[in-house]
Design a protein around this motif. Sequence first.
Motif, PDB file in Angstrom:
ATOM      1  N   SER A   1       8.852   5.592  -9.230  1.00 12.27           N
ATOM      2  CA  SER A   1       8.870   4.981  -7.845  1.00 12.27           C
ATOM      3  C   SER A   1       8.934   3.329  -7.670  1.00 12.27           C
ATOM      4  CB  SER A   1       7.735   6.079  -7.752  1.00 12.27           C
ATOM      5  OG  SER A   1       7.180   5.300  -6.207  1.00 12.27           O
ATOM      6  N   LEU A   2       7.922   2.306  -7.913  1.00 10.18           N
ATOM      7  CA  LEU A   2       7.685   1.482  -7.889  1.00 10.18           C
ATOM      8  C   LEU A   2       8.368   0.068  -8.265  1.00 10.18           C
ATOM      9  CD1 LEU A   2       4.692   2.598  -8.202  1.00 10.18           C
ATOM     10  CD2 LEU A   2       4.170   0.096  -8.870  1.00 10.18           C
ATOM     11  N   SER A   3       9.556   1.160  -9.160  1.00  6.81           N
ATOM     12  CA  SER A   3      10.685  -0.875  -9.599  1.00  6.81           C
ATOM     13  C   SER A   3      11.215   0.042  -8.653  1.00  6.81           C
ATOM     14  CB  SER A   3      10.925  -0.042 -10.901  1.00  6.81           C
ATOM     15  OG  SER A   3      12.092   1.761 -10.039  1.00  6.81           O
ATOM     16  N   ALA A   4      11.650   0.917  -7.241  1.00  6.28           N
ATOM     17  CA  ALA A   4      12.785   0.609  -6.780  1.00  6.28           C
ATOM     18  C   ALA A   4      12.354  -0.242  -5.444  1.00  6.28           C
ATOM     19  CB  ALA A   4      12.586   2.351  -6.245  1.00  6.28           C
ATOM     20  N   HIS A   5      11.340  -0.761  -5.839  1.00  5.66           N
ATOM     21  CA  HIS A   5      10.790  -1.662  -4.670  1.00  5.66           C
ATOM     22  C   HIS A   5      10.536  -3.326  -5.266  1.00  5.66           C
ATOM     23  CE1 HIS A   5       9.682   1.652  -1.661  1.00  5.66           C
ATOM     24  NE2 HIS A   5       9.286   2.133  -2.616  1.00  5.66           N
ATOM     25  N   GLY A   6      10.549  -3.393  -5.900  1.00  5.46           N
ATOM     26  CA  GLY A   6      10.652  -4.348  -7.196  1.00  5.46           C
ATOM     27  C   GLY A   6       9.181  -4.621  -8.131  1.00  5.46           C
TER      28      GLY A   6
ATOM     29  N   ALA B   1       0.924  -0.781  -0.032  1.00  6.99           N
ATOM     30  CA  ALA B   1       0.240   0.312   0.021  1.00  6.99           C
ATOM     31  C   ALA B   1       0.884   1.225  -0.263  1.00  6.99           C
ATOM     32  CB  ALA B   1      -0.698   0.317   1.650  1.00  6.99           C
ATOM     33  N   ALA B   2       2.032   1.140   0.908  1.00  3.60           N
ATOM     34  CA  ALA B   2       3.016   2.520   1.037  1.00  3.60           C
ATOM     35  C   ALA B   2       3.385   3.311  -0.336  1.00  3.60           C
ATOM     36  CB  ALA B   2       4.309   2.382   1.447  1.00  3.60           C
ATOM     37  N   TYR B   3       4.285   1.678  -1.007  1.00  2.00           N
ATOM     38  CA  TYR B   3       4.163   1.748  -2.359  1.00  2.00           C
ATOM     39  C   TYR B   3       3.780   2.318  -3.308  1.00  2.00           C
ATOM     40  CZ  TYR B   3       7.653  -1.570  -0.215  1.00  2.00           C
ATOM     41  OH  TYR B   3       8.667  -2.473   0.101  1.00  2.00           O
ATOM     42  N   VAL B   4       2.338   1.849  -3.273  1.00  3.99           N
ATOM     43  CA  VAL B   4       1.255   2.379  -4.440  1.00  3.99           C
ATOM     44  C   VAL B   4       0.879   4.007  -3.920  1.00  3.99           C
ATOM     45  CG1 VAL B   4      -1.556   2.040  -5.188  1.00  3.99           C
ATOM     46  CG2 VAL B   4      -0.136   0.401  -4.291  1.00  3.99           C
ATOM     47  N   ILE B   5       1.246   4.480  -3.153  1.00  2.59           N
ATOM     48  CA  ILE B   5       0.972   5.504  -2.521  1.00  2.59           C
ATOM     49  C   ILE B   5       2.235   6.578  -2.750  1.00  2.59           C
ATOM     50  CG2 ILE B   5       0.325   6.784  -1.155  1.00  2.59           C
ATOM     51  CD1 ILE B   5      -1.449   5.013   0.873  1.00  2.59           C
ATOM     52  N   ASP B   6       2.923   6.184  -2.849  1.00  2.00           N
ATOM     53  CA  ASP B   6       3.932   6.722  -2.933  1.00  2.00           C
ATOM     54  C   ASP B   6       4.368   6.896  -4.236  1.00  2.00           C
ATOM     55  OD1 ASP B   6       4.926   7.201  -0.244  1.00  2.00           O
ATOM     56  OD2 ASP B   6       6.839   5.569  -0.389  1.00  2.00           O
TER      57      ASP B   6
ATOM     58  N   PRO C   1       0.507  21.538 -17.223  1.00  2.00           N
ATOM     59  CA  PRO C   1       0.617  22.052 -18.437  1.00  2.00           C
ATOM     60  C   PRO C   1       1.544  21.643 -19.235  1.00  2.00           C
ATOM     61  CG  PRO C   1      -0.356  23.346 -17.433  1.00  2.00           C
ATOM     62  CD  PRO C   1       0.368  22.934 -16.133  1.00  2.00           C
ATOM     63  N   GLY C   2       1.615  21.225 -20.471  1.00  2.00           N
ATOM     64  CA  GLY C   2       3.393  20.921 -20.882  1.00  2.00           C
ATOM     65  C   GLY C   2       3.869  19.173 -20.674  1.00  2.00           C
ATOM     66  N   ALA C   3       2.907  18.477 -19.892  1.00  2.70           N
ATOM     67  CA  ALA C   3       4.255  17.336 -19.183  1.00  2.70           C
ATOM     68  C   ALA C   3       3.244  16.226 -20.325  1.00  2.70           C
ATOM     69  CB  ALA C   3       3.567  17.126 -17.992  1.00  2.70           C
ATOM     70  N   SER C   4       3.157  15.205 -20.630  1.00  5.13           N
ATOM     71  CA  SER C   4       2.685  14.231 -21.330  1.00  5.13           C
ATOM     72  C   SER C   4       1.996  12.938 -20.272  1.00  5.13           C
ATOM     73  CB  SER C   4       3.758  14.132 -22.008  1.00  5.13           C
ATOM     74  OG  SER C   4       4.395  12.707 -22.237  1.00  5.13           O
ATOM     75  N   CYS C   5       1.700  12.566 -21.517  1.00  4.91           N
ATOM     76  CA  CYS C   5       0.513  11.536 -20.350  1.00  4.91           C
ATOM     77  C   CYS C   5       2.338  10.863 -19.990  1.00  4.91           C
ATOM     78  CB  CYS C   5      -0.403  10.579 -20.887  1.00  4.91           C
ATOM     79  SG  CYS C   5      -1.777  11.479 -21.570  1.00  4.91           S
ATOM     80  N   GLU C   6       3.091   9.711 -20.979  1.00 12.73           N
ATOM     81  CA  GLU C   6       3.838   9.622 -20.576  1.00 12.73           C
ATOM     82  C   GLU C   6       4.924   9.528 -19.581  1.00 12.73           C
ATOM     83  OE1 GLU C   6       7.052   6.809 -23.794  1.00 12.73           O
ATOM     84  OE2 GLU C   6       7.793   9.084 -23.738  1.00 12.73           O
ATOM     85  N   ASP C   7       4.942  10.649 -19.305  1.00 10.69           N
ATOM     86  CA  ASP C   7       5.750  11.728 -18.386  1.00 10.69           C
ATOM     87  C   ASP C   7       5.461  11.315 -17.077  1.00 10.69           C
ATOM     88  OD1 ASP C   7       7.864  12.946 -19.979  1.00 10.69           O
ATOM     89  OD2 ASP C   7       6.344  14.503 -20.083  1.00 10.69           O
ATOM     90  N   VAL C   8       4.197  10.845 -17.098  1.00 10.43           N
ATOM     91  CA  VAL C   8       3.827  10.765 -15.587  1.00 10.43           C
ATOM     92  C   VAL C   8       3.530   9.597 -15.058  1.00 10.43           C
ATOM     93  CG1 VAL C   8       1.062  10.423 -14.565  1.00 10.43           C
ATOM     94  CG2 VAL C   8       1.840  12.152 -15.651  1.00 10.43           C
ATOM     95  N   GLU C   9       2.897   8.513 -16.743  1.00  9.83           N
ATOM     96  CA  GLU C   9       3.997   6.746 -16.628  1.00  9.83           C
ATOM     97  C   GLU C   9       5.208   6.570 -16.127  1.00  9.83           C
ATOM     98  OE1 GLU C   9       3.647   2.557 -17.015  1.00  9.83           O
ATOM     99  OE2 GLU C   9       4.914   4.128 -17.828  1.00  9.83           O
ATOM    100  N   LEU C  10       6.025   7.557 -16.462  1.00  9.44           N
ATOM    101  CA  LEU C  10       7.298   7.499 -16.040  1.00  9.44           C
ATOM    102  C   LEU C  10       7.980   7.345 -14.690  1.00  9.44           C
ATOM    103  CD1 LEU C  10       9.094   8.487 -19.398  1.00  9.44           C
ATOM    104  CD2 LEU C  10       8.609   5.570 -18.367  1.00  9.44           C
TER     105      LEU C  10
END
Length: 392
Positions: free
Chosen positions: A307-312, A277-282, A293-302
């Motif tokens: 963040s999640l990859s740091a926890h595997g 749960a903590a990983y998801v919230i982070d 404005p100016g960011a892309s959809c991909e930027d948000v997902e990246l």
Amino acid sequence: MLLLPFSENEYKIRIRNVKNGMAEQSLDVLVITEPANIYYLCGYDAWSFYTVQALIVFQNAELPIWVGRQVDSTTAHVTTFLPRARIVPYPDVYVQNVDRHASQFVADVILDEFPTAKVIGVEMDAYYYTARDHAELVKSMPNVRFADAELLVNWVRFVKSDAEVAYMRQAGCITELMMDSAVKAAMPGVRECDVAAAIYFAQMSGTETFGGLPSTSPPHMGFGSRAREAHPIFSDRPIAPDSVANIEISGCRLRYHAPMSRTIYFGRPCQRYRDLAAYVIDGIDASLEVVRPGASCEDVELSWAKSLSAHGVKKETRLGYSIGIAYTPTWGERTASLRRGDRTILSPGVAFHLMAGLWLEDTGITITQSFVVTDKGYEALTSTPRELIVKD
């Protein structure tokens, strides 16, 4: 008395924007069958999309023509700004008749209004535009070229006006009440369907100021082992102790949606689940930090993925999707998605459901956030805390 949620001028601006999109695709006529798009352009709102209905936009005419079943034409007069002459109903002989089809009537309306039309756009992948609908149109207009104009109107809808955002805020208020009712009702021994009943009551009642409507689908509720599933439906089974529940719902205000998911744990979750749960919230917080404005959809997902990859942890499915007006079967707009490869640029007025759900082999967790992009960042459409809800 007209029941218009927006000014006539706003509808006309929307129609003009659609015509601009038609000009870019060299379309003389656009046949719109997706209920959300019809509602967006003229206000028509009824549970009548199980029969043929269409809003026909002509490049050579100021106003479109609504075509639908005779019995539903009264609703067209009540819920749209269109004058009587632009509401053209078909008789019931066209309803569920193997020898006749309402698309033949639609074709006659088009040929009468614009007999020299050469290219007609249709929404090929719309949920309520069937293979038979298309076949009958093609057969009835052999001298016309048909073009796929799928999502033309959806993309015009992508950026919301201030008035639309206001309705989405109200939908978010209803969503919060629905989730609060679910959390209060849910406990071991209570039937899943009784939790759903509490959700429905809050959904329809809304607030003292404004009421709600049914959303596009029943609550997605995964109890116990079904928390591994993305879109389960509730049953009449009692909730088990020491179990988990994922609940995805949306309030609906004048067809505008603001979805939210939360996970409830009945008992004391193990440390592994608390960590998840903590990983998801982070990850959600990291995603929202890059929304501007100016960011892309991909930027948000990246940002989420980093963040999640740091926890595997890795999420295979998209992180979110655009939201706004919606009818059954989905509250997604079917335009931009928060995922790798989608480089759609965010701008003020676009709205998304950041669907940070994880469905694993043995369990699942869903803590999500709907938001609208603002001039400087984002505005959350719901204020329910982003946390694992524990009922010990």
